[in-house]
Design an enzyme around this catalytic site. Structure first.
Site, PDB file in Angstrom:
ATOM      1  N   ARG A 128       0.858  -1.175   0.000  1.00 35.56           N
ATOM      2  CA  ARG A 128       0.000   0.000   0.000  1.00 35.56           C
ATOM      3  C   ARG A 128       0.905   1.239   0.000  1.00 35.56           C
ATOM      4  NH1 ARG A 128      -3.574  -2.746  -1.433  1.00 35.56           N
ATOM      5  NH2 ARG A 128      -5.622  -3.086  -0.488  1.00 35.56           N
ATOM      6  N   GLU A 152      -4.163   7.721  -4.872  1.00 42.49           N
ATOM      7  CA  GLU A 152      -4.364   7.001  -6.140  1.00 42.49           C
ATOM      8  C   GLU A 152      -5.600   7.527  -6.852  1.00 42.49           C
ATOM      9  OE1 GLU A 152      -4.266   2.764  -5.408  1.00 42.49           O
ATOM     10  OE2 GLU A 152      -2.195   2.869  -4.696  1.00 42.49           O
ATOM     11  N   HIS A 209      -1.840   0.160  -9.516  1.00 44.37           N
ATOM     12  CA  HIS A 209      -2.456  -0.700  -8.493  1.00 44.37           C
ATOM     13  C   HIS A 209      -3.162  -1.894  -9.163  1.00 44.37           C
ATOM     14  CE1 HIS A 209      -4.284  -0.789  -4.181  1.00 44.37           C
ATOM     15  NE2 HIS A 209      -4.105  -2.008  -4.665  1.00 44.37           N
TER      16      HIS A 209
HETATM   17  N1  LIG Z   1      -1.154  -4.142  -5.082  1.00 45.99           N
HETATM   18  C1  LIG Z   1      -2.162  -4.973  -5.028  1.00 45.99           C
HETATM   19  O1  LIG Z   1      -2.926  -5.118  -5.978  1.00 45.99           O
HETATM   20  C2  LIG Z   1      -2.373  -5.800  -3.783  1.00 45.99           C
HETATM   21  C3  LIG Z   1      -3.064  -7.015  -3.891  1.00 45.99           C
HETATM   22  C4  LIG Z   1      -3.197  -7.805  -2.748  1.00 45.99           C
HETATM   23  C5  LIG Z   1      -2.699  -7.373  -1.539  1.00 45.99           C
HETATM   24  N2  LIG Z   1      -2.060  -6.164  -1.469  1.00 45.99           N
HETATM   25  C6  LIG Z   1      -1.546  -5.705  -0.179  1.00 45.99           C
HETATM   26  O2  LIG Z   1      -0.621  -6.667   0.293  1.00 45.99           O
HETATM   27  C7  LIG Z   1      -0.862  -6.878   1.679  1.00 45.99           C
HETATM   28  C8  LIG Z   1      -0.424  -8.273   2.043  1.00 45.99           C
HETATM   29  O3  LIG Z   1      -1.275  -9.231   1.431  1.00 45.99           O
HETATM   30  P1  LIG Z   1      -1.209 -10.767   1.884  1.00 45.99           P
HETATM   31  O4  LIG Z   1      -2.294 -11.473   1.153  1.00 45.99           O
HETATM   32  O5  LIG Z   1       0.178 -11.275   1.779  1.00 45.99           O
HETATM   33  O6  LIG Z   1      -1.617 -10.618   3.411  1.00 45.99           O
HETATM   34  P2  LIG Z   1      -1.215 -11.572   4.642  1.00 45.99           P
HETATM   35  O7  LIG Z   1      -2.131 -11.173   5.726  1.00 45.99           O
HETATM   36  O8  LIG Z   1      -1.179 -12.999   4.203  1.00 45.99           O
HETATM   37  O9  LIG Z   1       0.303 -11.149   4.982  1.00 45.99           O
HETATM   38  C9  LIG Z   1       0.655  -9.944   5.576  1.00 45.99           C
HETATM   39  C10 LIG Z   1       1.803 -10.213   6.510  1.00 45.99           C
HETATM   40  O10 LIG Z   1       2.298  -8.968   6.994  1.00 45.99           O
HETATM   41  C11 LIG Z   1       2.711  -9.185   8.328  1.00 45.99           C
HETATM   42  N3  LIG Z   1       2.880  -7.938   9.064  1.00 45.99           N
HETATM   43  C12 LIG Z   1       2.015  -7.318   9.912  1.00 45.99           C
HETATM   44  N4  LIG Z   1       2.611  -6.212  10.416  1.00 45.99           N
HETATM   45  C13 LIG Z   1       3.845  -6.143   9.879  1.00 45.99           C
HETATM   46  C14 LIG Z   1       4.943  -5.257  10.029  1.00 45.99           C
HETATM   47  N5  LIG Z   1       4.867  -4.200  10.845  1.00 45.99           N
HETATM   48  N6  LIG Z   1       6.066  -5.496   9.354  1.00 45.99           N
HETATM   49  C15 LIG Z   1       6.169  -6.571   8.537  1.00 45.99           C
HETATM   50  N7  LIG Z   1       5.178  -7.460   8.369  1.00 45.99           N
HETATM   51  C16 LIG Z   1       4.039  -7.250   9.025  1.00 45.99           C
HETATM   52  C17 LIG Z   1       1.642 -10.105   8.910  1.00 45.99           C
HETATM   53  O11 LIG Z   1       2.128 -10.787  10.056  1.00 45.99           O
HETATM   54  C18 LIG Z   1       1.406 -11.050   7.737  1.00 45.99           C
HETATM   55  O12 LIG Z   1       2.212 -12.195   7.822  1.00 45.99           O
HETATM   56  C19 LIG Z   1      -2.362  -6.626   1.854  1.00 45.99           C
HETATM   57  O13 LIG Z   1      -2.687  -6.204   3.153  1.00 45.99           O
HETATM   58  C20 LIG Z   1      -2.665  -5.564   0.837  1.00 45.99           C
HETATM   59  O14 LIG Z   1      -2.629  -4.278   1.422  1.00 45.99           O
HETATM   60  C21 LIG Z   1      -1.881  -5.394  -2.561  1.00 45.99           C
END
Ligand SMILES: NC(=O)c1ccc[n+]([C@@H]2O[C@H](COP(=O)([O-])OP(=O)(O)OC[C@H]3O[C@@H](n4cnc5c(N)ncnc54)[C@H](O)[C@@H]3O)[C@@H](O)[C@H]2O)c1
Length: 334
Positions: free
Chosen positions: A238, A267, A286
């Protein structure tokens, strides 16, 4: 009377055949936005009240939106995706509205996209492409991925998918996550390190944590200062997790080799956002999580979440605000 579901992301109208059967099978009438762009808060305020559920994209579910729609019967906001920072979850909980996500539907798409951005940077794709279009033929050595350390910040579904692809490219992988899956790390020989160590050691830092109050601007002037001057930063998480002025400063002054950005603080970014003018930045709109496969999977899964919940089921792994269950069930009985 048939319950209504607002299918909020305009592009989903084109793939109604994917999720429509699930919703129609649940006895639902679908309503669609009036314009072909992302719905604004005002449009949600006008269109969401009266719907039992929203099949939601990235539009803003503010407290005002949730309050008004909940009073008119909204019970579920089902995100087609996994990030839910566009939803005021506390407001949803206050008003007995469940918020769901679709885990497992888009992490592979994001992982592929991450490597697209990284390869574009390392192999000078954009500069070569535009130079050739101008009739120039500039040949200079580009960067390898093999042997370069990949630092994964946020070792969840996406982070792990990126890590495995990094290993396939011959990259040593390290990871930081306060709640890391230690078994997965051990199985794949991925050292778990502190964030500052990861920033110092990595040739590529790739961000995959959620946007939370605690992760806002986690990448800032200080953390960028720890990174190698030759390193790349990839952000498909994000925009808000990176301090954009600090990133611009580091890139402009060659304290960082490049950045691959799929997400921005605002965005779409303002046309005068200085990051847009830098040659060492590659950007996408995005779209990391949305390829045609993941788009269909996300939409279908969100529709399934709605169908289950309208039938009184509670899909535990999908609900973000578990604490709302009692209130949600009490509202459903009325
Ligand atoms: N660009 C895009 O189109 C797109 C698509 C999907 C997801 N995303 C973003 O990617 C993020 C992750 O997605 P995911 O499916 O892997 O989620 P997920 O919940 O499987 O993984 C997120 C991980 O981040 C960890 N985390 C929490 N706080 C943290 C910190 N301070 N430092 C480091 N790690 C930390 C959590 O413990 C978890 O393991 C989503 O929350 C979303 O915002 C973006």
């Amino acid at each position: 009377m048939q319950p209504k579901v607002l299918v909020a992301p305009a592009p989903l109208k084109e793939i109604e055949h994917v999720y429509g059967p699930v919703l129609r099978g649940a006895g639902v009438e679908m309503v669609f936005p009036t314009r072909n762009v992302q719905m604004t808060e005002d449009e949600l305020l006008a269109q969401l009240p009266g719907a039992a559920a929203s099949l939601a994209g990235s539009e803003p579910y503010t407290r005002a939106v949730i309050e008004k729609a909940a009073a008119a019967g909204l019970s579920v906001i089902a995100r087609a995706g996994v990030g839910y920072d566009g939803v005021d979850v506390a407001a949803a909980t206050d008003h007995g509205v469940a918020v769901t996500i679709t885990p497992g539907t888009n992490h592979d798409a994001v992982a592929e996209h991450t490597f697209m951005l990284l390869l574009a940077l390392a192999k000078n794709l954009i500069t070569q492409h535009t130079a050739i279009q101008k009739g120039q033929w500039v040949r200079r050595a580009n960067q390898p991925l093999r042997g370069r350390t990949l630092g994964v910040v946020g070792f969840g579904r996406t982070g792990k998918a990126v890590a495995l692809r990094g290993q396939a490219f011959g990259m040593p992988v390290i990871a930081f996550d306060p709640f890391a899956d230690k078994d997965f790390a051990a199985k794949h020989h991925i050292p778990l390190v502190e964030l500052n160590d990861l920033l110092k050691q990595s040739d590529v830092v790739t961000l995959h944590m959620p946007m939370l109050p605690g992760t806002k601007h986690i990448i800032n002037a200080e953390s960028l200062g720890l990174m190698k001057k030759t390193a790349y930063l990839i952000n498909t998480a994000r925009g808000g997790v990176v301090n954009e002025p600090a990133l611009y400063d580091a890139l402009k002054n060659n304290r960082l080799a490049g950045a691959g950005l799929d997400v921005f603080d605002e965005e779409p970014p303002q046309p005068d956002n200085p990051l847009l003018q830098l040659d060492n930045v590659v950007m996408t709109a995005h779209t990391a999580g949305v390829d045609v496969q993941s788009r269909d999977d996300m939409a279908r899964a969100a529709a399934e979440a709605i169908a289950k919940m309208l039938a009184g089921e509670w899909p535990t792994g999908w609900v973000v605000n578990q604490e709302v269950e009692t209130k949600w069930r009490a509202r459903a009985k009325k």
